[in-house]
Design a protein around this motif. Sequence first.
Motif, PDB file in Angstrom:
ATOM      1  N   SER A 182       0.792  -1.153   0.103  1.00 39.17           N
ATOM      2  CA  SER A 182       0.128   0.032   0.110  1.00 39.17           C
ATOM      3  C   SER A 182       0.880   1.067   0.041  1.00 39.17           C
ATOM      4  CB  SER A 182      -0.889  -0.014   1.172  1.00 39.17           C
ATOM      5  OG  SER A 182      -1.926  -0.863   1.283  1.00 39.17           O
ATOM      6  N   PHE A 183       0.779   2.099   0.840  1.00 42.73           N
ATOM      7  CA  PHE A 183       1.584   3.242   1.148  1.00 42.73           C
ATOM      8  C   PHE A 183       2.852   3.231   2.218  1.00 42.73           C
ATOM      9  CE2 PHE A 183      -2.490   4.574  -0.431  1.00 42.73           C
ATOM     10  CZ  PHE A 183      -2.338   5.253  -1.403  1.00 42.73           C
ATOM     11  N   VAL A 184       3.043   1.868   2.738  1.00 49.50           N
ATOM     12  CA  VAL A 184       3.658   2.016   3.700  1.00 49.50           C
ATOM     13  C   VAL A 184       4.906   0.867   3.538  1.00 49.50           C
ATOM     14  CG1 VAL A 184       3.915   1.004   6.063  1.00 49.50           C
ATOM     15  CG2 VAL A 184       1.844   2.203   5.476  1.00 49.50           C
ATOM     16  N   GLU A 185       6.080   1.582   3.859  1.00 47.23           N
ATOM     17  CA  GLU A 185       7.236   0.575   3.718  1.00 47.23           C
ATOM     18  C   GLU A 185       7.610   0.198   4.910  1.00 47.23           C
ATOM     19  OE1 GLU A 185      10.028   2.155   0.122  1.00 47.23           O
ATOM     20  OE2 GLU A 185      10.548   2.569   2.014  1.00 47.23           O
ATOM     21  N   ARG A 186       8.040  -1.242   5.016  1.00 49.02           N
ATOM     22  CA  ARG A 186       8.507  -1.999   6.351  1.00 49.02           C
ATOM     23  C   ARG A 186       9.580  -2.946   6.080  1.00 49.02           C
ATOM     24  NH1 ARG A 186       5.487  -6.623   7.850  1.00 49.02           N
ATOM     25  NH2 ARG A 186       4.314  -7.625   6.240  1.00 49.02           N
ATOM     26  N   VAL A 187      10.148  -3.305   7.268  1.00 47.79           N
ATOM     27  CA  VAL A 187      11.239  -3.992   7.324  1.00 47.79           C
ATOM     28  C   VAL A 187      11.048  -5.590   7.562  1.00 47.79           C
ATOM     29  CG1 VAL A 187      13.556  -4.882   7.961  1.00 47.79           C
ATOM     30  CG2 VAL A 187      13.007  -2.451   7.254  1.00 47.79           C
ATOM     31  N   VAL A 188      11.152  -6.613   7.062  1.00 43.26           N
ATOM     32  CA  VAL A 188      10.597  -7.947   7.379  1.00 43.26           C
ATOM     33  C   VAL A 188      11.856  -8.919   7.274  1.00 43.26           C
ATOM     34  CG1 VAL A 188       9.325  -9.994   6.990  1.00 43.26           C
ATOM     35  CG2 VAL A 188       8.588  -7.860   6.201  1.00 43.26           C
ATOM     36  N   GLU A 189      11.877  -9.765   8.480  1.00 46.28           N
ATOM     37  CA  GLU A 189      13.313 -10.478   8.768  1.00 46.28           C
ATOM     38  C   GLU A 189      12.688 -11.926   8.465  1.00 46.28           C
ATOM     39  OE1 GLU A 189      15.591  -7.517  11.685  1.00 46.28           O
ATOM     40  OE2 GLU A 189      14.783  -9.574  12.609  1.00 46.28           O
ATOM     41  N   TYR A 190      13.508 -12.795   8.001  1.00 41.91           N
ATOM     42  CA  TYR A 190      13.405 -14.159   7.931  1.00 41.91           C
ATOM     43  C   TYR A 190      14.577 -14.913   8.175  1.00 41.91           C
ATOM     44  CZ  TYR A 190       9.986 -12.201   4.699  1.00 41.91           C
ATOM     45  OH  TYR A 190       8.980 -11.556   3.801  1.00 41.91           O
ATOM     46  N   TRP A 191      14.243 -16.039   8.951  1.00 43.17           N
ATOM     47  CA  TRP A 191      15.299 -17.100   9.426  1.00 43.17           C
ATOM     48  C   TRP A 191      15.332 -18.425   8.514  1.00 43.17           C
ATOM     49  CZ3 TRP A 191      19.169 -15.475  12.472  1.00 43.17           C
ATOM     50  CH2 TRP A 191      19.262 -14.626  13.077  1.00 43.17           C
ATOM     51  N   GLY A 192      16.145 -19.050   8.552  1.00 38.27           N
ATOM     52  CA  GLY A 192      16.347 -20.445   8.031  1.00 38.27           C
ATOM     53  C   GLY A 192      16.171 -21.330   9.102  1.00 38.27           C
ATOM     54  N   LYS A 193      16.098 -22.783   8.968  1.00 41.23           N
ATOM     55  CA  LYS A 193      15.993 -23.845  10.035  1.00 41.23           C
ATOM     56  C   LYS A 193      17.314 -23.948  10.572  1.00 41.23           C
ATOM     57  CE  LYS A 193      11.421 -25.478   8.346  1.00 41.23           C
ATOM     58  NZ  LYS A 193      10.935 -27.025   8.023  1.00 41.23           N
ATOM     59  N   GLY A 194      18.285 -23.665   9.927  1.00 43.07           N
ATOM     60  CA  GLY A 194      19.741 -23.689  10.293  1.00 43.07           C
ATOM     61  C   GLY A 194      20.300 -25.349   9.893  1.00 43.07           C
ATOM     62  N   THR A 195      21.567 -25.274   9.818  1.00 42.48           N
ATOM     63  CA  THR A 195      22.335 -26.397   9.362  1.00 42.48           C
ATOM     64  C   THR A 195      23.578 -26.776  10.380  1.00 42.48           C
ATOM     65  OG1 THR A 195      23.605 -27.771   7.648  1.00 42.48           O
ATOM     66  CG2 THR A 195      23.859 -25.313   7.827  1.00 42.48           C
ATOM     67  N   GLN A 196      23.878 -28.034  10.935  1.00 44.22           N
ATOM     68  CA  GLN A 196      24.657 -28.386  11.893  1.00 44.22           C
ATOM     69  C   GLN A 196      25.999 -28.342  11.429  1.00 44.22           C
ATOM     70  OE1 GLN A 196      24.108 -28.986  15.423  1.00 44.22           O
ATOM     71  NE2 GLN A 196      26.314 -28.893  15.327  1.00 44.22           N
ATOM     72  N   VAL A 197      27.020 -27.956  11.945  1.00 49.34           N
ATOM     73  CA  VAL A 197      28.393 -27.942  11.616  1.00 49.34           C
ATOM     74  C   VAL A 197      29.122 -28.400  13.061  1.00 49.34           C
ATOM     75  CG1 VAL A 197      30.371 -26.685  11.132  1.00 49.34           C
ATOM     76  CG2 VAL A 197      28.395 -26.151  10.001  1.00 49.34           C
ATOM     77  N   THR A 198      29.813 -29.496  12.784  1.00 50.53           N
ATOM     78  CA  THR A 198      30.545 -30.204  13.923  1.00 50.53           C
ATOM     79  C   THR A 198      31.868 -30.416  13.315  1.00 50.53           C
ATOM     80  OG1 THR A 198      28.512 -31.404  14.592  1.00 50.53           O
ATOM     81  CG2 THR A 198      30.518 -32.154  15.555  1.00 50.53           C
ATOM     82  N   VAL A 199      32.711 -29.756  14.187  1.00 50.19           N
ATOM     83  CA  VAL A 199      34.200 -29.945  13.958  1.00 50.19           C
ATOM     84  C   VAL A 199      34.938 -30.704  15.243  1.00 50.19           C
ATOM     85  CG1 VAL A 199      36.279 -28.668  13.793  1.00 50.19           C
ATOM     86  CG2 VAL A 199      34.338 -27.611  13.071  1.00 50.19           C
ATOM     87  N   ALA A 200      35.585 -31.783  14.651  1.00 55.88           N
ATOM     88  CA  ALA A 200      36.052 -32.833  15.731  1.00 55.88           C
ATOM     89  C   ALA A 200      37.445 -32.227  16.022  1.00 55.88           C
ATOM     90  CB  ALA A 200      36.306 -34.072  15.092  1.00 55.88           C
ATOM     91  N   SER A 201      37.813 -32.557  17.365  1.00 50.60           N
ATOM     92  CA  SER A 201      39.020 -32.180  17.954  1.00 50.60           C
ATOM     93  C   SER A 201      40.098 -33.176  17.626  1.00 50.60           C
ATOM     94  CB  SER A 201      38.913 -31.892  19.341  1.00 50.60           C
ATOM     95  OG  SER A 201      38.516 -33.136  19.995  1.00 50.60           O
TER      96      SER A 201
END
Length: 123
Positions: A104-123
Amino acid sequence: QVQLAESGGGLVQSGEILTLICRTSGSIQKVENMAWYRQAPGRQRELVARVVNGGPTEYGDFAKGRFFANRDTHRNILVLEMSSLKPDDTAVYYCFLQERRRESFVERVVEYWGKGTQVTVAS
């Protein structure tokens, strides 16, 4: 509806590399910025890298010199290349997108997130 999907996570050894990809879908009017965040158990969510539209790329202190983010502005794909990985990098990595919309006549900011991905670094 805008959706984000992360891929590329997995198990790696210390010192190795890993590439994460964030793909977008849906109708996006204008991307203000895209970013990667991460969160490990017992820790606050923290910024990994942010690619600002028309501005410089911002990195978290832990990522400087090791992680590199690159955005395909046409396809709205955000890539994160991680090198010299450490066990402390183990976390769920989330893709983030900030959109500027005019309705319409309004500007707004919208935020989106993904579900995520697991990163595992072995020692």
